[in-house]
Design a protein around this motif. Structure first.
Motif, PDB file in Angstrom:
ATOM      1  N   ASN A 183      32.929  45.844  31.051  1.00  0.00           N
ATOM      2  CA  ASN A 183      34.239  46.447  30.825  1.00  0.00           C
ATOM      3  C   ASN A 183      34.227  47.907  31.274  1.00  0.00           C
ATOM      4  O   ASN A 183      33.205  48.432  31.721  1.00  0.00           O
ATOM      5  CB  ASN A 183      34.637  46.337  29.345  1.00  0.00           C
ATOM      6  N   ALA A 184      35.378  48.556  31.135  1.00  0.00           N
ATOM      7  CA  ALA A 184      35.516  49.942  31.587  1.00  0.00           C
ATOM      8  C   ALA A 184      34.593  50.881  30.822  1.00  0.00           C
ATOM      9  O   ALA A 184      34.023  51.816  31.396  1.00  0.00           O
ATOM     10  CB  ALA A 184      36.969  50.380  31.437  1.00  0.00           C
ATOM     11  N   MET A 185      34.456  50.653  29.516  1.00  0.00           N
ATOM     12  CA  MET A 185      33.592  51.522  28.720  1.00  0.00           C
ATOM     13  C   MET A 185      32.157  51.471  29.228  1.00  0.00           C
ATOM     14  O   MET A 185      31.504  52.513  29.367  1.00  0.00           O
ATOM     15  CB  MET A 185      33.644  51.110  27.243  1.00  0.00           C
ATOM     16  N   GLN A 186      31.667  50.264  29.517  1.00  0.00           N
ATOM     17  CA  GLN A 186      30.305  50.141  30.009  1.00  0.00           C
ATOM     18  C   GLN A 186      30.164  50.737  31.408  1.00  0.00           C
ATOM     19  O   GLN A 186      29.165  51.387  31.723  1.00  0.00           O
ATOM     20  CB  GLN A 186      29.871  48.676  30.008  1.00  0.00           C
ATOM     21  N   PHE A 187      31.150  50.517  32.255  1.00  0.00           N
ATOM     22  CA  PHE A 187      31.139  51.110  33.601  1.00  0.00           C
ATOM     23  C   PHE A 187      31.023  52.627  33.508  1.00  0.00           C
ATOM     24  O   PHE A 187      30.202  53.255  34.191  1.00  0.00           O
ATOM     25  CB  PHE A 187      32.411  50.713  34.353  1.00  0.00           C
ATOM     26  N   ILE A 223      23.902  57.806  35.326  1.00  0.00           N
ATOM     27  CA  ILE A 223      23.480  58.100  36.705  1.00  0.00           C
ATOM     28  C   ILE A 223      23.666  59.589  36.997  1.00  0.00           C
ATOM     29  O   ILE A 223      22.777  60.248  37.562  1.00  0.00           O
ATOM     30  CB  ILE A 223      24.275  57.239  37.712  1.00  0.00           C
ATOM     31  N   GLU A 224      24.805  60.128  36.605  1.00  0.00           N
ATOM     32  CA  GLU A 224      25.068  61.558  36.811  1.00  0.00           C
ATOM     33  C   GLU A 224      24.061  62.417  36.051  1.00  0.00           C
ATOM     34  O   GLU A 224      23.565  63.435  36.557  1.00  0.00           O
ATOM     35  CB  GLU A 224      26.488  61.888  36.362  1.00  0.00           C
ATOM     36  N   GLN A 225      23.724  62.007  34.837  1.00  0.00           N
ATOM     37  CA  GLN A 225      22.755  62.753  34.039  1.00  0.00           C
ATOM     38  C   GLN A 225      21.380  62.736  34.701  1.00  0.00           C
ATOM     39  O   GLN A 225      20.677  63.753  34.716  1.00  0.00           O
ATOM     40  CB  GLN A 225      22.681  62.164  32.632  1.00  0.00           C
ATOM     41  N   ALA A 226      20.995  61.582  35.257  1.00  0.00           N
ATOM     42  CA  ALA A 226      19.705  61.497  35.953  1.00  0.00           C
ATOM     43  C   ALA A 226      19.659  62.456  37.137  1.00  0.00           C
ATOM     44  O   ALA A 226      18.639  63.115  37.384  1.00  0.00           O
ATOM     45  CB  ALA A 226      19.462  60.064  36.413  1.00  0.00           C
ATOM     46  N   LEU A 227      20.757  62.555  37.854  1.00  0.00           N
ATOM     47  CA  LEU A 227      20.822  63.484  38.992  1.00  0.00           C
ATOM     48  C   LEU A 227      20.682  64.928  38.505  1.00  0.00           C
ATOM     49  O   LEU A 227      19.957  65.729  39.112  1.00  0.00           O
ATOM     50  CB  LEU A 227      22.140  63.300  39.743  1.00  0.00           C
ATOM     51  N   ALA A 252      18.719  55.042  46.215  1.00  0.00           N
ATOM     52  CA  ALA A 252      19.647  53.951  46.533  1.00  0.00           C
ATOM     53  C   ALA A 252      20.788  53.982  45.538  1.00  0.00           C
ATOM     54  O   ALA A 252      20.600  54.314  44.372  1.00  0.00           O
ATOM     55  CB  ALA A 252      18.946  52.588  46.459  1.00  0.00           C
ATOM     56  N   GLY A 253      21.976  53.639  46.012  1.00  0.00           N
ATOM     57  CA  GLY A 253      23.126  53.563  45.126  1.00  0.00           C
ATOM     58  C   GLY A 253      23.676  54.919  44.746  1.00  0.00           C
ATOM     59  O   GLY A 253      23.777  55.833  45.564  1.00  0.00           O
ATOM     60  N   GLY A 254      24.034  55.055  43.480  1.00  0.00           N
ATOM     61  CA  GLY A 254      24.633  56.288  42.989  1.00  0.00           C
ATOM     62  C   GLY A 254      25.905  56.003  42.226  1.00  0.00           C
ATOM     63  O   GLY A 254      26.169  54.875  41.793  1.00  0.00           O
ATOM     64  N   THR A 255      26.721  57.026  42.045  1.00  0.00           N
ATOM     65  CA  THR A 255      27.954  56.888  41.273  1.00  0.00           C
ATOM     66  C   THR A 255      29.044  56.217  42.110  1.00  0.00           C
ATOM     67  O   THR A 255      28.970  56.151  43.331  1.00  0.00           O
ATOM     68  CB  THR A 255      28.448  58.262  40.805  1.00  0.00           C
ATOM     69  N   GLY A 256      30.070  55.737  41.405  1.00  0.00           N
ATOM     70  CA  GLY A 256      31.202  55.108  42.068  1.00  0.00           C
ATOM     71  C   GLY A 256      30.983  53.635  42.345  1.00  0.00           C
ATOM     72  O   GLY A 256      29.903  53.091  42.123  1.00  0.00           O
ATOM     73  N   ARG A 257      32.025  52.984  42.834  1.00  0.00           N
ATOM     74  CA  ARG A 257      31.934  51.573  43.189  1.00  0.00           C
ATOM     75  C   ARG A 257      31.204  51.403  44.525  1.00  0.00           C
ATOM     76  O   ARG A 257      31.147  52.325  45.336  1.00  0.00           O
ATOM     77  CB  ARG A 257      33.330  50.954  43.279  1.00  0.00           C
ATOM     78  N   PRO A 258      30.679  50.211  44.769  1.00  0.00           N
ATOM     79  CA  PRO A 258      30.037  49.942  46.066  1.00  0.00           C
ATOM     80  C   PRO A 258      31.030  50.077  47.217  1.00  0.00           C
ATOM     81  O   PRO A 258      32.242  49.921  47.045  1.00  0.00           O
ATOM     82  CB  PRO A 258      29.547  48.490  45.921  1.00  0.00           C
ATOM     83  N   TYR A 307      32.435  47.158  39.177  1.00  0.00           N
ATOM     84  CA  TYR A 307      31.204  46.955  39.930  1.00  0.00           C
ATOM     85  C   TYR A 307      30.422  48.265  40.020  1.00  0.00           C
ATOM     86  O   TYR A 307      30.994  49.324  40.278  1.00  0.00           O
ATOM     87  CB  TYR A 307      31.507  46.445  41.339  1.00  0.00           C
ATOM     88  N   VAL A 308      29.120  48.171  39.819  1.00  0.00           N
ATOM     89  CA  VAL A 308      28.227  49.331  39.879  1.00  0.00           C
ATOM     90  C   VAL A 308      27.292  49.172  41.073  1.00  0.00           C
ATOM     91  O   VAL A 308      26.769  48.086  41.314  1.00  0.00           O
ATOM     92  CB  VAL A 308      27.403  49.452  38.578  1.00  0.00           C
ATOM     93  N   LYS A 309      27.095  50.235  41.806  1.00  0.00           N
ATOM     94  CA  LYS A 309      26.160  50.186  42.932  1.00  0.00           C
ATOM     95  C   LYS A 309      24.746  49.895  42.423  1.00  0.00           C
ATOM     96  O   LYS A 309      24.309  50.509  41.437  1.00  0.00           O
ATOM     97  CB  LYS A 309      26.143  51.511  43.674  1.00  0.00           C
ATOM     98  N   PRO A 310      24.012  48.989  43.072  1.00  0.00           N
ATOM     99  CA  PRO A 310      22.589  48.838  42.735  1.00  0.00           C
ATOM    100  C   PRO A 310      21.887  50.176  42.980  1.00  0.00           C
ATOM    101  O   PRO A 310      21.862  50.669  44.108  1.00  0.00           O
ATOM    102  CB  PRO A 310      22.114  47.757  43.710  1.00  0.00           C
ATOM    103  N   THR A 311      21.382  50.758  41.920  1.00  0.00           N
ATOM    104  CA  THR A 311      20.918  52.151  41.973  1.00  0.00           C
ATOM    105  C   THR A 311      19.439  52.241  41.634  1.00  0.00           C
ATOM    106  O   THR A 311      18.974  51.609  40.694  1.00  0.00           O
ATOM    107  CB  THR A 311      21.753  53.010  40.999  1.00  0.00           C
TER     108      THR A 311
END
Length: 281
Positions: A131-135, A142-146, A154-160, A168-172
């Motif tokens: 759902n949106a909350m999990q997305f 991901i932003e915190q890791a950066l 590989a991957g990162g923030t945003g949709r593929p 959908y989450v980019k394989p990161t």
């Protein structure tokens, strides 16, 4: 069983919390996040209900220096991405010998690039997160890791690329991750892998055990005795050796904040039993 209520409720403790105080319920079986599990357990304490929980995880995947690296890395990456990373026992921390780190990262990136969002290719396809909350939570981690200095490979923030709707989450993949970083400690519950280099087997075990979670672990080695020796040192309820799948005759469950319950097999049945003594029968 009579007097038992089963809750599979993800991260929302509301239903389980209310039922935890219900007079006709003797036990709560909860599957979901550690955050929600804590709320359920607190609510159940007032009426002294038994609580069996299968909660979160941050499982370490230790690749020893004699492992078949291409096979082990591929298996580890796909294991992390499976079900869009929404598996409590996913191998989300890949620990590799420092001398093999660069090679493992290159292989991992090749595998991640093969992950797609096309149902016609089920071997490498993943769907959206729940759902949106999990997305949004995955994006924040991901932003915190950066921000903490993890190396995004590989991957990162945003949709593929090419995906405009759906959660959908980019394989990161993050490389050169330090054990203290949030991406190495918090359960993401999304297709995000942290690759952590180590200098000795003893250090690998310390890193693997340095977690509030203890659900599952993974060890890969061409020498089964070496793998078994590492497995015995892991503080987790389960360990997979050399890519072995789970066996439903064996108990499924973890230590520490991964929960106190067991599913599957004899142990899974015993979780729901109570003992009665009849004297003079």
């Amino acid at each position: 069983p009579q007097g038992v209520f089963n809750v599979v409720n993800g991260d929302g403790p509301g239903v389980g919390t209310a039922l935890s105080q219900h007079a006709d319920i003797d036990m709560i079986s909860f599957t979901g996040s550690t955050r929600a599990g804590i709320a359920v357990a607190k609510a159940a304490a007032d009426t002294v209900k038994r609580v069996a929980q299968e909660l979160g995880g941050k499982s370490a995947n230790i690749l020893l220096d004699d492992a078949d690296l291409p096979s082990a890395v591929r298996h580890g990456v796909l294991g992390c991405m499976r079900n869009s990373g929404q598996s409590c026992n996913a191998p989300t921390r890949m620990l590799v010998p420092r001398a093999l780190h660069a090679q493992a990262v290159a292989i991992a990136c090749e595998v991640a690039a093969q992950v797609c969002f096309d149902d016609s290719r089920p071997a490498t396809a993943i769907g959206p997160v729940a759902n949106a909350m999990q997305f949004n939570r995955v994006q924040q981690l991901i932003e915190q890791a950066l921000c903490e200095g993890a190396l995004l490979v590989a991957g990162g923030t945003g949709r593929p690329d090419g995906v405009t709707t759906g959660f959908y989450v980019k394989p990161t993949i993050f490389a050169d991750v330090e054990p203290h970083m949030s991406i190495a400690r918090e359960e993401v519950f999304g297709p995000v892998l942290a690759i952590i280099p180590y200098d000795s087997e003893e250090q690998a075990v310390r890193i693997a055990n340095d977690s509030v979670y203890g659900l599952s672990g993974y060890v890969t080695s061409s020498d089964r005795e070496r793998a078994r020796a590492i497995a015995r040192q892991l503080r987790t309820g389960m360990v997979h050796l050399n890519g072995c799948k789970a066996d439903q005759d064996a108990p499924f469950g973890g230590y520490k904040q991964s929960g106190n319950g067991r599913e599957w097999g004899v142990f899974g049945f015993e979780e729901y039993l109570e003992t009665k003594s009849v004297f003079g029968y």
